[in-house]
Design a protein around this motif. Structure first.
Motif, PDB file in Angstrom:
ATOM      1  N   GLY A 170      19.192  30.320 -17.728  1.00  0.00           N
ATOM      2  CA  GLY A 170      17.902  30.728 -18.265  1.00  0.00           C
ATOM      3  C   GLY A 170      17.271  29.768 -19.243  1.00  0.00           C
ATOM      4  O   GLY A 170      16.399  30.152 -20.025  1.00  0.00           O
ATOM      5  N   VAL A 171      17.681  28.500 -19.222  1.00  0.00           N
ATOM      6  CA  VAL A 171      17.099  27.481 -20.103  1.00  0.00           C
ATOM      7  C   VAL A 171      16.248  26.548 -19.241  1.00  0.00           C
ATOM      8  O   VAL A 171      16.755  25.938 -18.289  1.00  0.00           O
ATOM      9  CB  VAL A 171      18.184  26.672 -20.838  1.00  0.00           C
ATOM     10  N   TYR A 172      14.966  26.441 -19.573  1.00  0.00           N
ATOM     11  CA  TYR A 172      14.044  25.646 -18.751  1.00  0.00           C
ATOM     12  C   TYR A 172      13.288  24.634 -19.612  1.00  0.00           C
ATOM     13  O   TYR A 172      12.753  24.976 -20.673  1.00  0.00           O
ATOM     14  CB  TYR A 172      13.034  26.551 -18.040  1.00  0.00           C
ATOM     15  N   LEU A 173      13.250  23.398 -19.146  1.00  0.00           N
ATOM     16  CA  LEU A 173      12.416  22.351 -19.730  1.00  0.00           C
ATOM     17  C   LEU A 173      11.250  22.173 -18.763  1.00  0.00           C
ATOM     18  O   LEU A 173      11.409  21.572 -17.697  1.00  0.00           O
ATOM     19  CB  LEU A 173      13.208  21.065 -19.903  1.00  0.00           C
ATOM     20  N   LYS A 174      10.100  22.697 -19.136  1.00  0.00           N
ATOM     21  CA  LYS A 174       9.015  22.859 -18.165  1.00  0.00           C
ATOM     22  C   LYS A 174       8.028  21.688 -18.139  1.00  0.00           C
ATOM     23  O   LYS A 174       7.814  21.006 -19.140  1.00  0.00           O
ATOM     24  CB  LYS A 174       8.265  24.155 -18.457  1.00  0.00           C
ATOM     25  N   THR A 175       7.418  21.514 -16.965  1.00  0.00           N
ATOM     26  CA  THR A 175       6.259  20.646 -16.812  1.00  0.00           C
ATOM     27  C   THR A 175       5.010  21.515 -16.963  1.00  0.00           C
ATOM     28  O   THR A 175       5.091  22.750 -16.978  1.00  0.00           O
ATOM     29  CB  THR A 175       6.252  19.986 -15.427  1.00  0.00           C
ATOM     30  N   MET A 176       3.843  20.892 -17.039  1.00  0.00           N
ATOM     31  CA  MET A 176       2.605  21.664 -17.158  1.00  0.00           C
ATOM     32  C   MET A 176       2.397  22.563 -15.943  1.00  0.00           C
ATOM     33  O   MET A 176       1.932  23.698 -16.068  1.00  0.00           O
ATOM     34  CB  MET A 176       1.414  20.728 -17.330  1.00  0.00           C
ATOM     35  N   ALA A 177       2.775  22.078 -14.767  1.00  0.00           N
ATOM     36  CA  ALA A 177       2.562  22.843 -13.543  1.00  0.00           C
ATOM     37  C   ALA A 177       3.429  24.097 -13.479  1.00  0.00           C
ATOM     38  O   ALA A 177       3.128  25.026 -12.712  1.00  0.00           O
ATOM     39  CB  ALA A 177       2.836  21.962 -12.325  1.00  0.00           C
ATOM     40  N   GLU A 178       4.483  24.135 -14.251  1.00  0.00           N
ATOM     41  CA  GLU A 178       5.421  25.262 -14.207  1.00  0.00           C
ATOM     42  C   GLU A 178       5.109  26.339 -15.242  1.00  0.00           C
ATOM     43  O   GLU A 178       5.793  27.353 -15.297  1.00  0.00           O
ATOM     44  CB  GLU A 178       6.851  24.756 -14.422  1.00  0.00           C
ATOM     45  N   LEU A 179       4.067  26.130 -16.052  1.00  0.00           N
ATOM     46  CA  LEU A 179       3.764  27.087 -17.114  1.00  0.00           C
ATOM     47  C   LEU A 179       3.124  28.357 -16.564  1.00  0.00           C
ATOM     48  O   LEU A 179       2.334  28.315 -15.621  1.00  0.00           O
ATOM     49  CB  LEU A 179       2.817  26.451 -18.144  1.00  0.00           C
ATOM     50  N   THR A 180       3.452  29.468 -17.198  1.00  0.00           N
ATOM     51  CA  THR A 180       2.720  30.707 -16.906  1.00  0.00           C
ATOM     52  C   THR A 180       1.351  30.624 -17.569  1.00  0.00           C
ATOM     53  O   THR A 180       1.094  29.724 -18.393  1.00  0.00           O
ATOM     54  CB  THR A 180       3.483  31.916 -17.466  1.00  0.00           C
ATOM     55  N   THR A 181       0.485  31.560 -17.247  1.00  0.00           N
ATOM     56  CA  THR A 181      -0.846  31.583 -17.864  1.00  0.00           C
ATOM     57  C   THR A 181      -0.727  31.701 -19.383  1.00  0.00           C
ATOM     58  O   THR A 181      -1.431  31.006 -20.126  1.00  0.00           O
ATOM     59  CB  THR A 181      -1.677  32.751 -17.315  1.00  0.00           C
ATOM     60  N   GLU A 182       0.150  32.576 -19.829  1.00  0.00           N
ATOM     61  CA  GLU A 182       0.344  32.757 -21.270  1.00  0.00           C
ATOM     62  C   GLU A 182       0.834  31.464 -21.923  1.00  0.00           C
ATOM     63  O   GLU A 182       0.349  31.066 -22.992  1.00  0.00           O
ATOM     64  CB  GLU A 182       1.363  33.869 -21.524  1.00  0.00           C
ATOM     65  N   PHE A 213      11.105  25.789 -22.805  1.00  0.00           N
ATOM     66  CA  PHE A 213      10.683  24.709 -23.702  1.00  0.00           C
ATOM     67  C   PHE A 213       9.795  23.719 -22.946  1.00  0.00           C
ATOM     68  O   PHE A 213       9.800  23.662 -21.714  1.00  0.00           O
ATOM     69  CB  PHE A 213      11.905  23.959 -24.253  1.00  0.00           C
ATOM     70  N   ILE A 214       9.062  22.937 -23.735  1.00  0.00           N
ATOM     71  CA  ILE A 214       8.274  21.836 -23.184  1.00  0.00           C
ATOM     72  C   ILE A 214       8.306  20.710 -24.208  1.00  0.00           C
ATOM     73  O   ILE A 214       8.413  20.959 -25.421  1.00  0.00           O
ATOM     74  CB  ILE A 214       6.817  22.275 -22.876  1.00  0.00           C
ATOM     75  N   LEU A 215       8.233  19.464 -23.735  1.00  0.00           N
ATOM     76  CA  LEU A 215       8.250  18.326 -24.642  1.00  0.00           C
ATOM     77  C   LEU A 215       6.836  18.053 -25.162  1.00  0.00           C
ATOM     78  O   LEU A 215       5.849  18.210 -24.444  1.00  0.00           O
ATOM     79  CB  LEU A 215       8.796  17.087 -23.942  1.00  0.00           C
ATOM     80  N   ILE A 216       6.772  17.608 -26.399  1.00  0.00           N
ATOM     81  CA  ILE A 216       5.480  17.404 -27.058  1.00  0.00           C
ATOM     82  C   ILE A 216       4.644  16.360 -26.318  1.00  0.00           C
ATOM     83  O   ILE A 216       3.416  16.498 -26.206  1.00  0.00           O
ATOM     84  CB  ILE A 216       5.679  17.022 -28.542  1.00  0.00           C
ATOM     85  N   GLU A 217       5.282  15.312 -25.770  1.00  0.00           N
ATOM     86  CA  GLU A 217       4.503  14.283 -25.079  1.00  0.00           C
ATOM     87  C   GLU A 217       3.896  14.822 -23.787  1.00  0.00           C
ATOM     88  O   GLU A 217       2.845  14.346 -23.339  1.00  0.00           O
ATOM     89  CB  GLU A 217       5.344  13.026 -24.804  1.00  0.00           C
ATOM     90  N   THR A 218       4.528  15.821 -23.172  1.00  0.00           N
ATOM     91  CA  THR A 218       3.965  16.447 -21.979  1.00  0.00           C
ATOM     92  C   THR A 218       2.660  17.151 -22.328  1.00  0.00           C
ATOM     93  O   THR A 218       1.671  17.069 -21.580  1.00  0.00           O
ATOM     94  CB  THR A 218       4.962  17.456 -21.390  1.00  0.00           C
TER      95      THR A 218
END
Length: 721
Positions: A115-127, A201-206
């Motif tokens: 259940g740990v995810y490092l997401k890209t912009m395309a993988e984000l939910t609307t929220e 999570f998401i990285l700040i540079e993304t």
């Protein structure tokens, strides 16, 4: 037996820098080892990055400087500086591929299963998308500063180890390509927690790259690519005298930030046009460009692990370090050390008694003087506070602070100033030498006269790293060692050249002379047909004369066992040269840092601990200490510790004749992980001690200490167990 053998034949040596990369590859293997806890594997991968960064800042930078002036002299393995530079970069490129394959194909999919995810912009939910959009505009946008790169505005300075974004853009309705750079601000966490799930999570540079167009109104962003540079960060301090050494170090710290670029990391998706622009502006060789298939700078993984909620079962299980009650703050530590010597094995033995030794010395009315060497200390060191308290209590306090300790220079300059303000006498060592020995001398007035109490160690007086570095230390009141220690401090602080030392051996030269003498003796006995066994444990073995001497002893029949965590320039399996030498390397939960030297001459054994590796810098250019373990039970404990590590068949890798390292074949043998066994034994001892205390409650009244004399709690956030 033919004696005309050139033991310095370049074919008998492995290049120092390539051997270091092999060590870092052993760390990388730990991140790929499924028997390690998953989150610890992420941390191992992070460590490979920080290791590599420091290696390039110092060692590769030095090679680059030598290569730039066509320095002709080859190293022990016969390679010139330019040949080494190219070979190192070739091997580092292969390591980069292995690092990111490990991340993308193994570790990220594995943590997603939990259940740990490092997401890209395309993988984000609307929220989550609305959150990062607001985060950019409300938090990041006001701080970001785009820097144009054109004829009127020169390419900006890119600081070492900073994360940056290169931008290629065009003005609307125009086709001219424009360029800009943007530094990712380090005042924000790089790993950003997303709403909607506890471990998304998401990285700040993304985030920044997704909304970077907001910074360039009326322009269209064609491309945004992350990049990072590593610069030459080695200090070049002139030491004609030490009177202005602090100022010189501080000045060099400022200059160091502008060292030459020696490594450029870019996203692999970067266009040729943008890469060419960066390469030209940064003036870097093609072999020093690293195209990365994933997030640049893997040290973010350590931050990610710290931010993950729950999943403690995916980390190393905590253990309880042992502390003898005779050495804690409720007892007289001087009485304990007078009774007998004490051997400390950290982190399995608590580091607290070392701190307590300084604390009690600072308030004991019979203590006259404290003398101590400090190479690396923690950011909020209790030892520093107690030394200051001792000076304020009227003790003579002399502290040698090594302000040239690499990458700790700024911290040490700060502490040197603080100690001086508190009334301590601070010295900075000898011209041209780093003081690397770990030594404390406490002079106390007692009924029978003056007595010297000593602590000597293999590792730094750092209460934080003592939790994950394995080191050894000795408390003693041995009179001859005390005299030697006094002479060492007189040598460091004034003009003194002792004609000899009783029991301690000091570099420069003294440790080399001692080990050479032992190897000569071993060689002589082996030639007489008597059994001789030498066991050594160290971080690195790279000194050519010392390796040549080991070869000579091996050829004579001396059995030599070496445990070397890192660099090993010695080659095994050379017929007639190193047949009798075996090399093990252990990379595990803790960083193996202790140095042990054991000599068994036909059953007559002697045991030594040291701050020194067998490297030219330690033997020739540093003040180092090698000291004996004389008390029989403690010597036996050193022997057991070494033997346990030698028989480890879980974390041990054995050096092969082709310079590779292979795990021990343990088929049919029970698993033995030395570090795990030591943690189990420490916990058992600690629990047995607690059980004894519960069965035998004291009825004695304990006087309450005044606030001035109360032990200070370690408040650095580390687990003192």
């Amino acid at each position: 037996m033919t004696t005309n053998i050139n033991f310095k034949n370049p074919d008998y040596y492995t290049n120092r820098e390539l051997s270091w990369i092999d060590f870092n590859d052993r760390v990388l293997e730990e991140s790929r080892d499924r028997s390690n806890p998953l989150l610890e594997r992420l941390k191992f991968l992070s460590i490979t990055q920080s290791n590599l960064d420091e290696f390039f800042m110092v060692r590769v930078a030095s090679l680059a400087k030598l290569a730039s002036v066509d320095y002709p002299k080859p190293d022990a393995s016969g390679l010139t500086a330019d040949e080494q530079l190219r070979a190192v970069n070739k091997k580092a490129h292969a390591m980069l591929t292995k690092q990111y394959t490990t991340l993308q194909r193994s570790l990220l999919p594995a943590i997603e299963q939990h259940g740990v995810y490092l997401k890209t912009m395309a993988e984000l939910t609307t929220e989550q998308y609305e959150f990062v959009k607001s985060y950019f505009h409300d938090e990041l946008y006001p701080v970001l500063t785009p820097m144009a790169d054109d004829s009127s505005r020169p390419f900006p300075f890119i600081s070492n180890d900073s994360l940056n974004i290169a931008v290629q853009l065009v003005k609307h309705k125009e086709s001219t390509h424009l360029f800009a750079t943007l530094q990712v601000p380090d005042v924000f966490p790089r790993v950003v927690r997303l709403p909607g799930a506890k471990n998304d999570f998401i990285l700040i540079e993304t985030i920044i790259k997704a909304f970077v167009g907001a910074l360039f109104v009326n322009y269209r962003v064609k491309e945004a690519a992350t990049f990072r540079v590593i610069r030459d960060m080695d200090l070049d301090v002139a030491e004609e005298d030490t009177s202005d050494l602090l100022k010189e170090v501080q000045q060099q710290l400022k200059l160091r930030e502008h060292g030459h670029v020696i490594r450029l990391e870019v996203e692999s998706t970067i266009s040729k046009k943008l890469l060419k622009r960066l390469t030209k502006q940064l003036d870097i060789h093609e072999y020093a460009i690293y195209e990365v298939s994933g997030p640049i700078d893997l040290t973010f993984l350590n931050e990610l692990v710290k931010r993950i909620v729950g999943l403690e079962q995916l980390k190393y299980q905590p253990f309880t370090a042992y502390e003898s009650p005779e050495l804690n703050h409720d007892h007289d530590i001087f009485k304990a050390i007078r009774t007998h010597d004490w051997l400390m094995h950290h982190p399995y033995d608590m580091f607290d008694p070392v701190v307590e030794f300084i604390r009690q010395s600072s308030v004991d009315p019979d203590v006259l003087a404290i003398k101590m060497t400090l190479y690396r200390v923690s950011g909020d060191s209790p030892i520093i506070r107690y030394l200051g308290r001792a000076a304020q209590n009227g003790k003579q306090v002399t502290v040698l602070v090594e302000v040239k300790a690499r990458f700790d220079e700024q911290n040490n300059v700060h502490w040197a100033r603080q100690l001086e303000k508190m009334g301590c006498h601070v010295i900075y060592g000898l011209i041209g030498l780093k003081t690397h020995c770990k030594l404390t001398l406490v002079v106390r007035r007692e009924q029978g006269g003056i007595r010297r109490y000593m602590h000597m160690g293999t590792g730094n007086y750092n209460d934080v790293t003592a939790h994950f570095y394995t080191d050894m230390g000795l408390f003693t009141t041995n009179a001859d060692m005390g005299i030697d220690a006094t002479n060492i401090f007189n040598m460091l602080s004034g003009y003194s050249e002792p004609p000899y030392f009783h029991l301690l051996h000091i570099s420069p030269q003294g440790i080399r002379d001692f080990i050479n003498e032992r190897l000569n003796q071993a060689t002589k006995l082996a030639k007489e047909g008597r059994p001789v066994h030498i066991q050594m444990k160290m971080n690195s073995l790279s000194d050519q004369p010392m390796i040549a001497h080991l070869y000579e002893a091996s050829r004579a029949g001396v059995k030599i066992d070496l445990i070397i965590r890192g660099i090993c320039c010695l080659k095994v399996g050379i017929p007639g040269i190193s047949d009798n030498i075996t090399v093990h390397s252990i990379v595990g939960r803790f960083l193996e840092h202790s140095r042990i030297y054991i000599f068994d001459f036909d059953g007559e054994r002697s045991f030594y601990l040291s701050s020194a590796d067998l490297m030219t810098r330690n033997l020739n250019r540093r003040v180092e200490l090698l000291f004996p373990v004389l008390q029989e039970d403690l010597a036996e404990r050193v022997s057991r510790i070494y033997q346990t590590m030698w028989t480890d068949n879980v974390k041990t890798r054995v050096l092969q004749p082709d310079d590779t390292y292979l795990h021990v074949d343990r088929r049919g043998r029970p698993a033995l992980d030395a570090q795990t066994l030591f943690t189990q034994q420490a916990t058992e001892r600690a629990e047995a001690q607690k059980a004894t205390e519960r069965r035998s409650p004291t009825n004695e009244f304990q006087p309450m200490l005044s606030p001035e004399n109360q032990p200070t709690t370690l408040d650095d956030g580390s687990d003192t167990n």
